[in-house]
Scaffold this motif. Structure first.
Motif, PDB file in Angstrom:
ATOM      1  N   LEU A  20      43.914  44.761   1.789  1.00 11.55           N
ATOM      2  CA  LEU A  20      44.097  45.576   1.468  1.00 11.55           C
ATOM      3  C   LEU A  20      44.782  46.951   1.557  1.00 11.55           C
ATOM      4  CD1 LEU A  20      40.286  46.395   1.213  1.00 11.55           C
ATOM      5  CD2 LEU A  20      42.022  45.246  -0.924  1.00 11.55           C
ATOM      6  N   ALA A  21      45.279  46.547   2.671  1.00  9.37           N
ATOM      7  CA  ALA A  21      46.377  47.843   3.583  1.00  9.37           C
ATOM      8  C   ALA A  21      47.871  47.053   3.502  1.00  9.37           C
ATOM      9  CB  ALA A  21      45.572  48.317   5.121  1.00  9.37           C
ATOM     10  N   ILE A  88      32.009  43.013  -5.685  1.00 10.60           N
ATOM     11  CA  ILE A  88      32.899  43.369  -4.721  1.00 10.60           C
ATOM     12  C   ILE A  88      33.977  43.618  -5.604  1.00 10.60           C
ATOM     13  CG2 ILE A  88      34.086  43.167  -2.690  1.00 10.60           C
ATOM     14  CD1 ILE A  88      31.196  42.166  -1.731  1.00 10.60           C
ATOM     15  N   LEU A  89      34.389  42.642  -6.174  1.00  7.25           N
ATOM     16  CA  LEU A  89      35.032  41.607  -6.850  1.00  7.25           C
ATOM     17  C   LEU A  89      36.087  42.442  -7.976  1.00  7.25           C
ATOM     18  CD1 LEU A  89      35.590  37.821  -6.813  1.00  7.25           C
ATOM     19  CD2 LEU A  89      36.768  39.582  -5.675  1.00  7.25           C
ATOM     20  N   LYS A  90      34.943  42.864  -9.196  1.00  8.86           N
ATOM     21  CA  LYS A  90      34.888  44.624  -9.788  1.00  8.86           C
ATOM     22  C   LYS A  90      35.546  45.966  -9.235  1.00  8.86           C
ATOM     23  CE  LYS A  90      30.664  43.314 -12.486  1.00  8.86           C
ATOM     24  NZ  LYS A  90      29.817  44.420 -13.099  1.00  8.86           N
ATOM     25  N   ILE A  91      35.347  45.929  -7.867  1.00  8.01           N
ATOM     26  CA  ILE A  91      36.051  47.132  -6.999  1.00  8.01           C
ATOM     27  C   ILE A  91      37.441  46.913  -7.188  1.00  8.01           C
ATOM     28  CG2 ILE A  91      36.110  48.643  -5.264  1.00  8.01           C
ATOM     29  CD1 ILE A  91      33.721  48.163  -5.147  1.00  8.01           C
ATOM     30  N   TYR A  92      37.882  45.697  -6.317  1.00 10.23           N
ATOM     31  CA  TYR A  92      38.987  45.243  -6.560  1.00 10.23           C
ATOM     32  C   TYR A  92      39.948  45.147  -7.600  1.00 10.23           C
ATOM     33  CZ  TYR A  92      37.872  42.993  -1.776  1.00 10.23           C
ATOM     34  OH  TYR A  92      38.141  43.349  -0.005  1.00 10.23           O
ATOM     35  N   HIS A  93      39.095  44.539  -8.529  1.00 11.24           N
ATOM     36  CA  HIS A  93      39.497  44.428  -9.904  1.00 11.24           C
ATOM     37  C   HIS A  93      40.606  45.393 -10.284  1.00 11.24           C
ATOM     38  CE1 HIS A  93      40.327  39.872 -10.539  1.00 11.24           C
ATOM     39  NE2 HIS A  93      39.337  40.080  -9.440  1.00 11.24           N
ATOM     40  N   GLN A  94      39.201  46.768 -10.205  1.00 12.04           N
ATOM     41  CA  GLN A  94      39.898  47.901 -10.645  1.00 12.04           C
ATOM     42  C   GLN A  94      40.940  48.739 -10.041  1.00 12.04           C
ATOM     43  OE1 GLN A  94      36.559  49.992 -11.047  1.00 12.04           O
ATOM     44  NE2 GLN A  94      35.208  49.477 -12.363  1.00 12.04           N
ATOM     45  N   LEU A 103      45.387  40.783  -5.538  1.00 12.55           N
ATOM     46  CA  LEU A 103      43.584  40.139  -6.625  1.00 12.55           C
ATOM     47  C   LEU A 103      43.775  39.024  -5.599  1.00 12.55           C
ATOM     48  CD1 LEU A 103      44.351  41.427  -9.969  1.00 12.55           C
ATOM     49  CD2 LEU A 103      42.612  42.463  -7.968  1.00 12.55           C
ATOM     50  N   ALA A 104      44.697  37.991  -5.741  1.00 16.19           N
ATOM     51  CA  ALA A 104      44.842  36.978  -5.410  1.00 16.19           C
ATOM     52  C   ALA A 104      43.810  36.392  -4.197  1.00 16.19           C
ATOM     53  CB  ALA A 104      45.645  35.841  -5.565  1.00 16.19           C
ATOM     54  N   LYS A 105      44.111  37.504  -3.100  1.00  8.83           N
ATOM     55  CA  LYS A 105      44.291  37.446  -1.978  1.00  8.83           C
ATOM     56  C   LYS A 105      43.008  37.987  -1.592  1.00  8.83           C
ATOM     57  CE  LYS A 105      48.386  37.910   0.829  1.00  8.83           C
ATOM     58  NZ  LYS A 105      49.670  38.879   1.260  1.00  8.83           N
ATOM     59  N   ALA A 106      42.362  39.317  -2.450  1.00  5.99           N
ATOM     60  CA  ALA A 106      41.023  39.636  -2.738  1.00  5.99           C
ATOM     61  C   ALA A 106      40.241  38.470  -3.046  1.00  5.99           C
ATOM     62  CB  ALA A 106      41.022  40.739  -3.599  1.00  5.99           C
ATOM     63  N   HIS A 131      33.850  40.394   9.034  1.00 11.44           N
ATOM     64  CA  HIS A 131      34.955  41.073   9.953  1.00 11.44           C
ATOM     65  C   HIS A 131      36.079  39.850  10.581  1.00 11.44           C
ATOM     66  CE1 HIS A 131      37.211  43.927  11.490  1.00 11.44           C
ATOM     67  NE2 HIS A 131      37.389  43.021  13.221  1.00 11.44           N
ATOM     68  N   ALA A 132      35.526  38.906  10.871  1.00  6.24           N
ATOM     69  CA  ALA A 132      36.684  37.668  12.231  1.00  6.24           C
ATOM     70  C   ALA A 132      36.325  37.331  10.670  1.00  6.24           C
ATOM     71  CB  ALA A 132      34.588  36.770  12.685  1.00  6.24           C
ATOM     72  N   CYS A 133      36.067  36.392   9.861  1.00  6.74           N
ATOM     73  CA  CYS A 133      36.385  35.750   8.628  1.00  6.74           C
ATOM     74  C   CYS A 133      37.262  36.297   8.224  1.00  6.74           C
ATOM     75  CB  CYS A 133      35.312  35.143   7.853  1.00  6.74           C
ATOM     76  SG  CYS A 133      35.838  34.447   6.583  1.00  6.74           S
ATOM     77  N   GLY A 134      37.365  37.761   7.709  1.00  8.00           N
ATOM     78  CA  GLY A 134      38.955  38.524   7.320  1.00  8.00           C
ATOM     79  C   GLY A 134      39.990  38.638   8.348  1.00  8.00           C
ATOM     80  N   THR A 135      39.875  38.632   9.170  1.00  5.51           N
ATOM     81  CA  THR A 135      40.835  38.914  10.501  1.00  5.51           C
ATOM     82  C   THR A 135      41.768  37.358   9.676  1.00  5.51           C
ATOM     83  OG1 THR A 135      40.089  37.995  12.001  1.00  5.51           O
ATOM     84  CG2 THR A 135      39.666  39.975  12.094  1.00  5.51           C
ATOM     85  N   GLN A 136      41.158  36.089   9.644  1.00  4.34           N
ATOM     86  CA  GLN A 136      41.956  34.731   9.890  1.00  4.34           C
ATOM     87  C   GLN A 136      42.429  34.443   8.153  1.00  4.34           C
ATOM     88  OE1 GLN A 136      38.815  32.361  11.100  1.00  4.34           O
ATOM     89  NE2 GLN A 136      38.569  33.375  13.188  1.00  4.34           N
ATOM     90  N   ASN A 137      41.751  35.072   6.855  1.00  8.51           N
ATOM     91  CA  ASN A 137      41.966  34.531   6.164  1.00  8.51           C
ATOM     92  C   ASN A 137      43.291  35.368   4.839  1.00  8.51           C
ATOM     93  OD1 ASN A 137      41.304  32.308   5.602  1.00  8.51           O
ATOM     94  ND2 ASN A 137      39.042  33.845   5.838  1.00  8.51           N
TER      95      ASN A 137
END
Length: 137
Positions: A20-21, A88-94, A103-106, A131-137
């Motif tokens: 996201l950032a 969660i994906l609804k928020i990302y897609h909005q 969107l692909a990363k999300a 959190h740990a998974c998010g740092t690696q993907n």
């Protein structure tokens, strides 16, 4: 309506910085105040807050509980569990409508990371795994 839009933006920006950032500075600016607000409730030190904001491995209980608190404040954890992947994906897609790369990363992060925390009984450990998974993907 403006509060809903603000809430959605805060939720999305606070979820997974790798997705996201656009920059570390943007993440720190948007999530830092939420993490600071969670610090006392989570029993986190200043170092724990800095570790979380830097998107580093969460080694202490305070840092792990800080992540849980942030996810709760963002609306990603409700009643001790992550909301559905679909929510969660609804928020990302909005928020990222039209930005196929984000969107692909999300989609990837939600598919890979959120399920890792679903079977964890301890909320702090649940948040730390995601959190740990998010740092690696």
């Amino acid at each position: 309506m403006k509060y809903l839009v603000l809430f959605v933006l805060v939720v999305v920006v606070g979820t997974f910085p790798a997705v996201l950032a656009d920059s570390d500075a943007e993440f720190k600016e948007k999530v830092g105040p939420v993490a600071k607000a969670c610090q006392a409730d989570a029993g986190a030190t200043d170092e724990d807050v800095n570790t979380y904001i830097a998107w580093e491995e969460l080694k202490t209980q305070g840092a792990k509980c800080l992540a849980k608190c942030v996810y709760e404040k963002m609306g990603l954890i409700k009643e001790g569990k992550f909301v559905s992947d679909e929510d969660i994906l609804k928020i990302y897609h909005q928020v990222y409508a039209g930005n196929e790369e984000k969107l692909a990363k999300a989609d990837n992060v939600v598919a890979k990371c959120v399920p890792l925390g679903r079977n964890e009984a301890d909320g702090c450990e649940m948040a730390a795994k995601v959190h740990a998974c998010g740092t690696q993907n």
